[in-house]
Design a protein around this motif. Structure first.
Motif, mmCIF file in Angstrom:
data_model
loop_
_atom_site.group_PDB
_atom_site.id
_atom_site.type_symbol
_atom_site.label_atom_id
_atom_site.label_comp_id
_atom_site.label_asym_id
_atom_site.label_seq_id
_atom_site.Cartn_x
_atom_site.Cartn_y
_atom_site.Cartn_z
ATOM 1 N N PRO A 33 12.527 -6.721 8.303
ATOM 2 C CA PRO A 33 11.238 -6.160 8.746
ATOM 3 C C PRO A 33 10.752 -5.082 7.787
ATOM 4 C CG PRO A 33 13.028 -5.333 10.111
ATOM 5 C CD PRO A 33 13.631 -6.375 9.220
ATOM 6 N N MET A 34 9.486 -5.153 7.432
ATOM 7 C CA MET A 34 8.889 -4.203 6.499
ATOM 8 C C MET A 34 7.796 -3.406 7.205
ATOM 9 S SD MET A 34 10.575 -5.105 3.745
ATOM 10 C CE MET A 34 9.695 -4.436 2.342
ATOM 11 N N MET A 35 7.586 -2.186 6.738
ATOM 12 C CA MET A 35 6.494 -1.386 7.277
ATOM 13 C C MET A 35 5.153 -2.057 6.955
ATOM 14 S SD MET A 35 7.632 1.273 8.888
ATOM 15 C CE MET A 35 6.253 2.391 8.963
ATOM 16 N N PRO A 36 4.185 -1.961 7.861
ATOM 17 C CA PRO A 36 2.878 -2.599 7.614
ATOM 18 C C PRO A 36 1.998 -1.758 6.685
ATOM 19 C CG PRO A 36 2.837 -1.514 9.738
ATOM 20 C CD PRO A 36 4.244 -1.350 9.210
ATOM 21 N N SER A 37 2.529 -1.458 5.517
ATOM 22 C CA SER A 37 1.789 -0.660 4.541
ATOM 23 C C SER A 37 0.784 -1.539 3.810
ATOM 24 C CB SER A 37 2.753 -0.032 3.533
ATOM 25 O OG SER A 37 3.389 -1.046 2.771
ATOM 26 N N ILE A 38 -0.192 -0.901 3.195
ATOM 27 C CA ILE A 38 -1.169 -1.650 2.400
ATOM 28 C C ILE A 38 -0.459 -2.437 1.306
ATOM 29 C CG2 ILE A 38 -3.016 -1.351 0.690
ATOM 30 C CD1 ILE A 38 -4.143 0.865 2.479
ATOM 31 N N GLU A 39 0.544 -1.828 0.701
ATOM 32 C CA GLU A 39 1.305 -2.514 -0.342
ATOM 33 C C GLU A 39 1.916 -3.803 0.186
ATOM 34 O OE1 GLU A 39 4.907 -1.570 -3.510
ATOM 35 O OE2 GLU A 39 4.573 -0.238 -1.798
ATOM 36 N N ASN A 40 2.548 -3.744 1.356
ATOM 37 C CA ASN A 40 3.195 -4.933 1.910
ATOM 38 C C ASN A 40 2.183 -5.960 2.413
ATOM 39 O OD1 ASN A 40 5.814 -4.104 1.342
ATOM 40 N ND2 ASN A 40 5.993 -2.952 3.260
ATOM 41 N N TRP A 41 1.046 -5.491 2.910
ATOM 42 C CA TRP A 41 0.004 -6.440 3.317
ATOM 43 C C TRP A 41 -0.510 -7.218 2.106
ATOM 44 C CZ3 TRP A 41 -0.522 -8.383 7.795
ATOM 45 C CH2 TRP A 41 -0.343 -7.633 8.969
ATOM 46 N N PHE A 42 -0.688 -6.534 0.987
ATOM 47 C CA PHE A 42 -1.128 -7.237 -0.218
ATOM 48 C C PHE A 42 -0.062 -8.224 -0.695
ATOM 49 C CE2 PHE A 42 -4.473 -3.941 -1.275
ATOM 50 C CZ PHE A 42 -5.518 -4.848 -1.229
ATOM 51 N N GLN A 43 1.205 -7.810 -0.614
ATOM 52 C CA GLN A 43 2.285 -8.732 -0.975
ATOM 53 C C GLN A 43 2.193 -10.000 -0.123
ATOM 54 O OE1 GLN A 43 4.488 -8.471 -3.366
ATOM 55 N NE2 GLN A 43 5.193 -6.374 -3.667
ATOM 56 N N ASP A 44 2.034 -9.817 1.164
ATOM 57 C CA ASP A 44 1.976 -10.954 2.083
ATOM 58 C C ASP A 44 0.753 -11.828 1.792
ATOM 59 O OD1 ASP A 44 3.007 -12.335 4.469
ATOM 60 O OD2 ASP A 44 1.157 -11.630 5.424
ATOM 61 N N TYR A 45 -0.379 -11.187 1.592
ATOM 62 C CA TYR A 45 -1.637 -11.909 1.346
ATOM 63 C C TYR A 45 -1.538 -12.768 0.087
ATOM 64 C CZ TYR A 45 -6.741 -12.470 0.687
ATOM 65 O OH TYR A 45 -8.022 -12.960 0.521
ATOM 66 N N LEU A 46 -1.040 -12.193 -0.989
ATOM 67 C CA LEU A 46 -0.994 -12.920 -2.255
ATOM 68 C C LEU A 46 0.101 -13.983 -2.267
ATOM 69 C CD1 LEU A 46 -1.647 -9.968 -4.731
ATOM 70 C CD2 LEU A 46 -3.276 -11.592 -3.766
ATOM 71 N N LEU A 47 1.191 -13.724 -1.566
ATOM 72 C CA LEU A 47 2.224 -14.757 -1.451
ATOM 73 C C LEU A 47 1.715 -15.964 -0.667
ATOM 74 C CD1 LEU A 47 5.419 -12.606 -0.769
ATOM 75 C CD2 LEU A 47 5.096 -14.193 -2.670
ATOM 76 N N LYS A 48 0.926 -15.688 0.371
ATOM 77 C CA LYS A 48 0.438 -16.769 1.230
ATOM 78 C C LYS A 48 -0.754 -17.515 0.623
ATOM 79 C CE LYS A 48 2.947 -16.218 5.107
ATOM 80 N NZ LYS A 48 3.481 -14.882 5.017
ATOM 81 N N THR A 49 -1.591 -16.813 -0.129
ATOM 82 C CA THR A 49 -2.861 -17.414 -0.557
ATOM 83 C C THR A 49 -3.010 -17.553 -2.072
ATOM 84 O OG1 THR A 49 -3.949 -15.252 -0.571
ATOM 85 C CG2 THR A 49 -4.036 -16.508 1.485
ATOM 86 N N GLY A 50 -2.074 -16.967 -2.820
ATOM 87 C CA GLY A 50 -2.138 -17.073 -4.270
ATOM 88 C C GLY A 50 -2.823 -15.877 -4.914
ATOM 89 N N VAL A 51 -2.462 -15.634 -6.167
ATOM 90 C CA VAL A 51 -3.030 -14.514 -6.913
ATOM 91 C C VAL A 51 -4.348 -14.964 -7.527
ATOM 92 C CG1 VAL A 51 -2.640 -12.800 -8.716
ATOM 93 C CG2 VAL A 51 -0.704 -13.725 -7.431
ATOM 94 N N LYS A 52 -5.424 -14.727 -6.801
ATOM 95 C CA LYS A 52 -6.760 -15.129 -7.237
ATOM 96 C C LYS A 52 -7.769 -14.406 -6.359
ATOM 97 C CE LYS A 52 -6.923 -19.030 -4.022
ATOM 98 N NZ LYS A 52 -7.232 -20.459 -3.840
#
Length: 324
Positions: free
Chosen positions: A175-194
């Motif tokens: 489990p990770m803290m819901p930080s902006i950094e981790n949200w971006f990690q999740d977003y880009l892992l799920k949707t791609g770096v674009k």
């Protein structure tokens, strides 16, 4: 009722809140305002962007309302003064435009013909000055930047949290803290770096394993953050706290502001304005700062229901430098 004292042309005046577009009564007669009406009004009023709230509560707004009222010898008529303030306020709050304003001026203030048109021009001018004053005051305490610039300049903002529950990154059960950094990690892992379109962003927000657990308010905050990454829109950043004010950012609609600017500057003839250029001298100078105090008082620290876990290296986790 609070009173503001200022000196003009060697006379001392005591002005009620009717001279303030922010504080003027809801009804024509201020004595008829009910507590629930005032509460409902401020609930709507606080949906306006912060810089407009600053401007509407400023000394300059009071001064210009006074000058317009004085031109018609209404400065001692609190009902008519209140209507001037409400007309200015409702340009922003009710989206009143030319036809609505002209009708209100005729029905409430009994002005007709050329006099009504000149009065209408002055209401527009006051609204224009209110917006400019609010923008100036806003810029003293806040930046309005896209997220990439914010991260580049203040990387500590990446630790700010959105939501209260832990999030889980792809292929990892820690489990990770819901930080902006981790949200971006999740977003880009799920949707791609674009750069993503609205449909891709919406699918992530409503169908993602982490994001679908957010309540509607927190999801909107995450949504505007991701939109800033994808489209470069600006967000509000507190200069002092280096904190992203995502709720305030949601209140700024650039398309609405563009249309507002067009209305406020269209066919504005300076030679027809009653507003004197020589400023009045205020004895009390800090009235317009109240909105700042109110704003800082409702800032809340996001609760942390669990402790930060030690970050472990995750396979395929993206470097956030790609954001900037």
């Amino acid at each position: 009722m609070e009173f503001l004292i200022f000196l003009s042309m060697n006379k001392l005046y005591f002005f009620s809140d009717q001279f303030s577009p922010r504080n003027a009564s809801v009804n024509w007669d201020p004595e008829q305002d009910l507590p629930e009406e005032t509460e409902a009004f401020f609930e709507e009023y606080n949906k306006l962007p912060l810089f407009l709230r600053f401007g509407l509560g400023s000394d300059l707004a009071r001064e210009k309302v006074y000058l317009l009222a004085k031109k018609f010898d209404w400065e001692k008529d609190e009902k008519k003064v209140g209507e001037i303030s409400r007309l200015v306020r409702d340009v922003f709050l009710r989206n009143l435009r030319e036809a609505d304003l002209l009708l209100r001026i005729k029905e409430k203030l009994s002005l007709f013909g050329k006099e009504r048109l000149l009065f209408y021009q002055n209401i527009k001018k006051i609204a224009f000055l209110v917006k400019k004053e609010g923008e100036k005051e806003f810029a003293e305490d806040f930046f309005w930047w896209p997220i990439n610039k914010i991260i580049n300049t203040y990387p500590e903002t990446l630790q700010q949290k959105i939501g209260y529950l832990p999030i889980f990154l792809e292929n990892n059960q820690v489990p990770m803290m819901p930080s902006i950094e981790n949200w971006f990690q999740d977003y880009l892992l799920k949707t791609g770096v674009k750069k993503h379109n609205l449909l891709e962003r919406s699918r992530y927000l409503f169908e993602g394993e982490n994001s679908k657990k957010l309540d509607s308010t927190e999801r909107k905050k995450l949504g505007i953050l991701l939109k800033s990454y994808d489209e470069g829109i600006n967000l509000v950043l507190d200069k002092r706290d280096k904190k992203l004010e995502l709720e305030e950012s949601l209140k700024i609609d650039q398309e609405w502001l563009t249309a507002l600017d067009f209305f406020l500057t269209q066919d504005l003839k300076e030679e027809n304005l009653f507003l004197e250029k020589k400023p009045l001298i205020f004895v009390k100078q800090d009235y317009g700062k109240e909105e700042k105090k109110d704003f800082s008082s409702f800032k809340r620290r996001i609760a942390q229901p669990f402790k930060d876990k030690e970050k472990k290296e995750l396979k395929n986790v993206l470097d956030l430098s790609q954001l900037v």
